[in-house]
Design a protein around this motif. Structure first.
Motif, PDB file in Angstrom:
ATOM      1  N   LEU A  50     -45.331   6.770 -50.732  1.00 33.24           N
ATOM      2  CA  LEU A  50     -45.272   6.491 -49.298  1.00 33.24           C
ATOM      3  C   LEU A  50     -45.419   4.994 -49.084  1.00 33.24           C
ATOM      4  O   LEU A  50     -46.377   4.384 -49.589  1.00 33.24           O
ATOM      5  CB  LEU A  50     -46.367   7.267 -48.563  1.00 33.24           C
ATOM      6  N   GLU A  51     -44.484   4.379 -48.354  1.00 33.09           N
ATOM      7  CA  GLU A  51     -44.523   2.951 -48.038  1.00 33.09           C
ATOM      8  C   GLU A  51     -44.310   2.758 -46.544  1.00 33.09           C
ATOM      9  O   GLU A  51     -43.473   3.425 -45.934  1.00 33.09           O
ATOM     10  CB  GLU A  51     -43.423   2.195 -48.800  1.00 33.09           C
ATOM     11  N   TRP A  52     -45.075   1.801 -45.981  1.00 33.35           N
ATOM     12  CA  TRP A  52     -44.942   1.489 -44.561  1.00 33.35           C
ATOM     13  C   TRP A  52     -44.986  -0.027 -44.387  1.00 33.35           C
ATOM     14  O   TRP A  52     -46.055  -0.628 -44.429  1.00 33.35           O
ATOM     15  CB  TRP A  52     -46.040   2.169 -43.748  1.00 33.35           C
ATOM     16  N   GLU A  53     -43.806  -0.621 -44.222  1.00 35.78           N
ATOM     17  CA  GLU A  53     -43.692  -2.069 -44.066  1.00 35.78           C
ATOM     18  C   GLU A  53     -43.640  -2.423 -42.576  1.00 35.78           C
ATOM     19  O   GLU A  53     -42.860  -1.839 -41.824  1.00 35.78           O
ATOM     20  CB  GLU A  53     -42.426  -2.581 -44.759  1.00 35.78           C
ATOM     21  N   ASN A  54     -44.439  -3.420 -42.180  1.00 37.16           N
ATOM     22  CA  ASN A  54     -44.493  -3.873 -40.791  1.00 37.16           C
ATOM     23  C   ASN A  54     -44.413  -5.396 -40.759  1.00 37.16           C
ATOM     24  O   ASN A  54     -45.219  -6.075 -41.407  1.00 37.16           O
ATOM     25  CB  ASN A  54     -45.798  -3.426 -40.119  1.00 37.16           C
ATOM     26  N   GLN A  55     -43.456  -5.907 -40.025  1.00 40.04           N
ATOM     27  CA  GLN A  55     -43.281  -7.349 -39.886  1.00 40.04           C
ATOM     28  C   GLN A  55     -43.219  -7.712 -38.401  1.00 40.04           C
ATOM     29  O   GLN A  55     -42.347  -7.251 -37.670  1.00 40.04           O
ATOM     30  CB  GLN A  55     -42.005  -7.819 -40.590  1.00 40.04           C
ATOM     31  N   PHE A  56     -44.150  -8.560 -37.969  1.00 42.12           N
ATOM     32  CA  PHE A  56     -44.185  -9.082 -36.610  1.00 42.12           C
ATOM     33  C   PHE A  56     -43.694 -10.527 -36.652  1.00 42.12           C
ATOM     34  O   PHE A  56     -44.249 -11.350 -37.392  1.00 42.12           O
ATOM     35  CB  PHE A  56     -45.596  -9.020 -36.030  1.00 42.12           C
ATOM     36  N   GLU A  57     -42.665 -10.803 -35.870  1.00 38.95           N
ATOM     37  CA  GLU A  57     -42.068 -12.145 -35.860  1.00 38.95           C
ATOM     38  C   GLU A  57     -42.175 -12.742 -34.457  1.00 38.95           C
ATOM     39  O   GLU A  57     -41.745 -12.128 -33.477  1.00 38.95           O
ATOM     40  CB  GLU A  57     -40.603 -12.092 -36.282  1.00 38.95           C
ATOM     41  N   LEU A  58     -42.747 -13.939 -34.408  1.00 34.00           N
ATOM     42  CA  LEU A  58     -42.884 -14.669 -33.149  1.00 34.00           C
ATOM     43  C   LEU A  58     -41.971 -15.883 -33.195  1.00 34.00           C
ATOM     44  O   LEU A  58     -42.146 -16.768 -34.033  1.00 34.00           O
ATOM     45  CB  LEU A  58     -44.338 -15.098 -32.929  1.00 34.00           C
ATOM     46  N   LYS A  59     -40.984 -15.918 -32.284  1.00 34.95           N
ATOM     47  CA  LYS A  59     -40.052 -17.034 -32.222  1.00 34.95           C
ATOM     48  C   LYS A  59     -40.676 -18.167 -31.414  1.00 34.95           C
ATOM     49  O   LYS A  59     -40.822 -18.066 -30.198  1.00 34.95           O
ATOM     50  CB  LYS A  59     -38.745 -16.587 -31.567  1.00 34.95           C
ATOM     51  N   VAL A  60     -41.054 -19.259 -32.117  1.00 41.44           N
ATOM     52  CA  VAL A  60     -41.604 -20.412 -31.421  1.00 41.44           C
ATOM     53  C   VAL A  60     -40.474 -21.193 -30.763  1.00 41.44           C
ATOM     54  O   VAL A  60     -40.526 -21.517 -29.573  1.00 41.44           O
ATOM     55  CB  VAL A  60     -42.411 -21.295 -32.395  1.00 41.44           C
ATOM     56  N   ALA A  73     -43.058 -17.659 -36.620  1.00 44.75           N
ATOM     57  CA  ALA A  73     -44.268 -17.278 -37.350  1.00 44.75           C
ATOM     58  C   ALA A  73     -44.176 -15.795 -37.663  1.00 44.75           C
ATOM     59  O   ALA A  73     -43.686 -15.000 -36.858  1.00 44.75           O
ATOM     60  CB  ALA A  73     -45.502 -17.584 -36.524  1.00 44.75           C
ATOM     61  N   ASN A  74     -44.663 -15.393 -38.869  1.00 44.24           N
ATOM     62  CA  ASN A  74     -44.548 -14.016 -39.322  1.00 44.24           C
ATOM     63  C   ASN A  74     -45.903 -13.487 -39.764  1.00 44.24           C
ATOM     64  O   ASN A  74     -46.705 -14.213 -40.385  1.00 44.24           O
ATOM     65  CB  ASN A  74     -43.575 -13.908 -40.494  1.00 44.24           C
ATOM     66  N   LEU A  75     -46.120 -12.217 -39.458  1.00 46.11           N
ATOM     67  CA  LEU A  75     -47.275 -11.476 -39.950  1.00 46.11           C
ATOM     68  C   LEU A  75     -46.744 -10.225 -40.618  1.00 46.11           C
ATOM     69  O   LEU A  75     -46.024  -9.435 -39.994  1.00 46.11           O
ATOM     70  CB  LEU A  75     -48.224 -11.118 -38.806  1.00 46.11           C
ATOM     71  N   PHE A  76     -47.117 -10.034 -41.900  1.00 49.17           N
ATOM     72  CA  PHE A  76     -46.573  -8.928 -42.689  1.00 49.17           C
ATOM     73  C   PHE A  76     -47.725  -8.036 -43.139  1.00 49.17           C
ATOM     74  O   PHE A  76     -48.671  -8.511 -43.793  1.00 49.17           O
ATOM     75  CB  PHE A  76     -45.819  -9.478 -43.903  1.00 49.17           C
ATOM     76  N   LEU A  77     -47.643  -6.741 -42.802  1.00 52.67           N
ATOM     77  CA  LEU A  77     -48.641  -5.733 -43.192  1.00 52.67           C
ATOM     78  C   LEU A  77     -47.927  -4.631 -43.962  1.00 52.67           C
ATOM     79  O   LEU A  77     -46.946  -4.066 -43.482  1.00 52.67           O
ATOM     80  CB  LEU A  77     -49.329  -5.146 -41.951  1.00 52.67           C
ATOM     81  N   TYR A  78     -48.445  -4.320 -45.168  1.00 51.68           N
ATOM     82  CA  TYR A  78     -47.724  -3.418 -46.058  1.00 51.68           C
ATOM     83  C   TYR A  78     -48.706  -2.481 -46.766  1.00 51.68           C
ATOM     84  O   TYR A  78     -49.147  -2.758 -47.882  1.00 51.68           O
ATOM     85  CB  TYR A  78     -46.931  -4.253 -47.065  1.00 51.68           C
ATOM     86  N   PRO A  79     -49.041  -1.329 -46.167  1.00 51.78           N
ATOM     87  CA  PRO A  79     -49.807  -0.312 -46.905  1.00 51.78           C
ATOM     88  C   PRO A  79     -48.869   0.548 -47.754  1.00 51.78           C
ATOM     89  O   PRO A  79     -47.723   0.800 -47.374  1.00 51.78           O
ATOM     90  CB  PRO A  79     -50.470   0.504 -45.790  1.00 51.78           C
ATOM     91  N   ARG A  80     -49.377   1.032 -48.900  1.00 55.39           N
ATOM     92  CA  ARG A  80     -48.546   1.797 -49.839  1.00 55.39           C
ATOM     93  C   ARG A  80     -49.418   2.826 -50.552  1.00 55.39           C
ATOM     94  O   ARG A  80     -50.550   2.540 -50.945  1.00 55.39           O
ATOM     95  CB  ARG A  80     -47.899   0.855 -50.853  1.00 55.39           C
TER      96      ARG A  80
END
Length: 447
Positions: free
Chosen positions: A396-406, A412-419
């Motif tokens: 099971l993989e769950w990739e999450n990427q939050f991207e803020l366009k300055v 700017a990027n925030l990457f959260l990856y539980p597996r």
């Protein structure tokens, strides 16, 4: 005055006698016409004369031509005819006008011309013989409006039976035009990428301790899609990501990868109903470089070690919600084939191989969800949920990427990856659960 009255008394009976005489003469004429018609019917029918028939036909054509010529002459004459408006009272709804009664009852002559007098006399005759046809009177008309007084004067009008049609303009001959028919392009290519850096510095005497570190990550996503706008969709997506980290405390490895991904996804869909598609999906993924840990020379992963290939068949649902801000796909693949290959012999047992085999095959089912939510114009969330089971192991993989366009080119990027992977070694603290997180800021570009 008495002589005038006597003359008038003589004239009244005389007028009545003349009327009866006209009726008598009309009756005699009708009787003679009926008798001659009956005589013609009693005559014996004879064979028609061909020459006479032809002559009558020619005569009828001549009569028709004369009638058409006469109609044309009447049409032309009416365009310029002077029409007398004093007759209008004879053609409007029957109304009782005072002028007729005043003319008949007045002892002195009433001013007016012959036309007005004739109209008044005709209306008086109608009033006396058919009073039931009178619908209105002049007194009522004057109460609700006005009665024009100029109707006793001659009026000139232009009568147009038909509009004179202007001659049609002469159109030029059609000029041949070169028509270029372009075949629609159902292919669409797009992509995006970014290059971001992270630097951390602490002095040797920093009261909380810590260490200096430098890292960089680069990523690129390429998509090639075929959509015939009817039933067939063919999606191809290549995801590449590679990041390096360096820290002074690691005396064994100068650089280590902290983010490494090479993944290719291909889907062929045939529309079943609206947003649902029959789907055949191919998924292949590995990594670019060696996977290392701080102060450790052992290689935990490498290019094609491992390499996973998955082929599945099932259904796909196209997601579109929140006015198009949430888009993506949901894939349900109950039948899938999994192939794993490990090139390094030292990693064969680490990734579940038996004996000295470099490959492993099994069957199972999987679910994949790829979504993108444009929360606001500057902030977006990309999520990928992947579930694969072979009924004796679970991934099971769950990739999450939050991207803020300055800005247009800075983000700017925030990457959260539980597996979760129960085929890996069990950890005393987290068990089979793994987690990775990183954040960065840098350059980005989309096309």
């Amino acid at each position: 005055m008495n002589s005038a009255l006597r003359i008038k008394n003589y004239l009244v009976p005389l007028q009545a006698i003349m009327k009866y005489m006209y009726i008598f003469i009309l009756a005699l004429a009708l009787l003679s016409t009926t008798t001659s018609s009956a005589q013609r019917k009693t005559k014996k029918a004879v064979e028609p004369d061909t020459a006479l028939v032809v002559k009558n036909y020619i005569d009828s054509l001549n009569v028709l031509r004369h009638r058409l010529d006469s109609l044309q002459q009447v049409n032309t004459a009416l365009r310029n005819e002077v029409t007398d408006g004093r007759y209008f009272r004879l053609f409007v709804p029957t109304t009782f006008y005072h002028s007729g009664a005043r003319r008949q009852l007045s002892l002195s002559p009433v001013e007016g011309d012959e036309v007005t007098a004739a109209v008044d006399e005709a209306l008086m005759g109608l009033y006396l013989r058919r009073p039931d046809l009178v619908q209105n009177d002049e007194t009522h008309l004057k109460k609700v409006g006005t009665v024009r007084e100029d109707v006793n004067r001659e009026m000139t009008q232009q009568v147009e039976l038909v509009d004179i049609v202007a001659p049609a303009p002469v159109e030029e001959a059609a000029v041949p035009v070169a028509i270029v028919v372009k075949k629609p392009n159902f292919w669409k290519f797009k992509g995006d990428g970014y290059l971001q850096f992270l630097q951390n510095y602490v002095s040797d005497n920093w009261y909380k301790g810590g260490e200096n570190s430098y890292s960089a990550v680069a990523a690129a996503n390429l998509e090639l899609t075929y959509n015939d706008k009817d039933r067939i969709i063919f999606d191809n997506k290549l995801e590449m990501k590679l990041g390096f980290l360096t820290s002074p405390t690691d005396t064994v490895n100068k650089f280590k990868t902290n983010n490494d991904q090479l993944r290719f996804t291909s889907k062929l869909g045939l529309q079943a109903h609206k947003q649902w598609y029959y789907t055949l999906q191919l998924l292949a993924y590995t990594q670019f470089a060696k996977g290392l840990k701080a102060n450790d020379r052992f290689v935990y992963s490498d290019f094609f070690s491992p390499f996973d290939l998955n082929v599945g068949i099932g259904m796909e649902y196209k997601v579109k919600a929140f006015d198009g801000r949430l888009t993506g796909t949901l894939n349900f693949l109950p039948f899938s084939f999994n192939l794993r290959y490990v090139g390094r012999e030292a990693l064969i047992s680490k990734y579940g191989m038996r004996g000295d085999h470099h490959t492993m095959e099994d069957f199972g089912s999987q679910f994949t969800g790829d979504l993108k939510w444009q929360i606001i114009n500057q902030l977006s969330w990309k999520s990928r949920f992947y579930l694969n089971t072979t009924y004796h192991r679970l991934l099971l993989e769950w990739e999450n990427q939050f991207e803020l366009k300055v800005t247009k080119y800075i983000s700017a990027n925030l990457f959260l990856y539980p597996r979760f992977d129960d085929s890996t070694e069990y950890d005393d603290n987290l068990g089979h659960l793994q987690f990775m997180e990183w954040s960065s800021i840098g350059l980005s570009y989309s096309f």
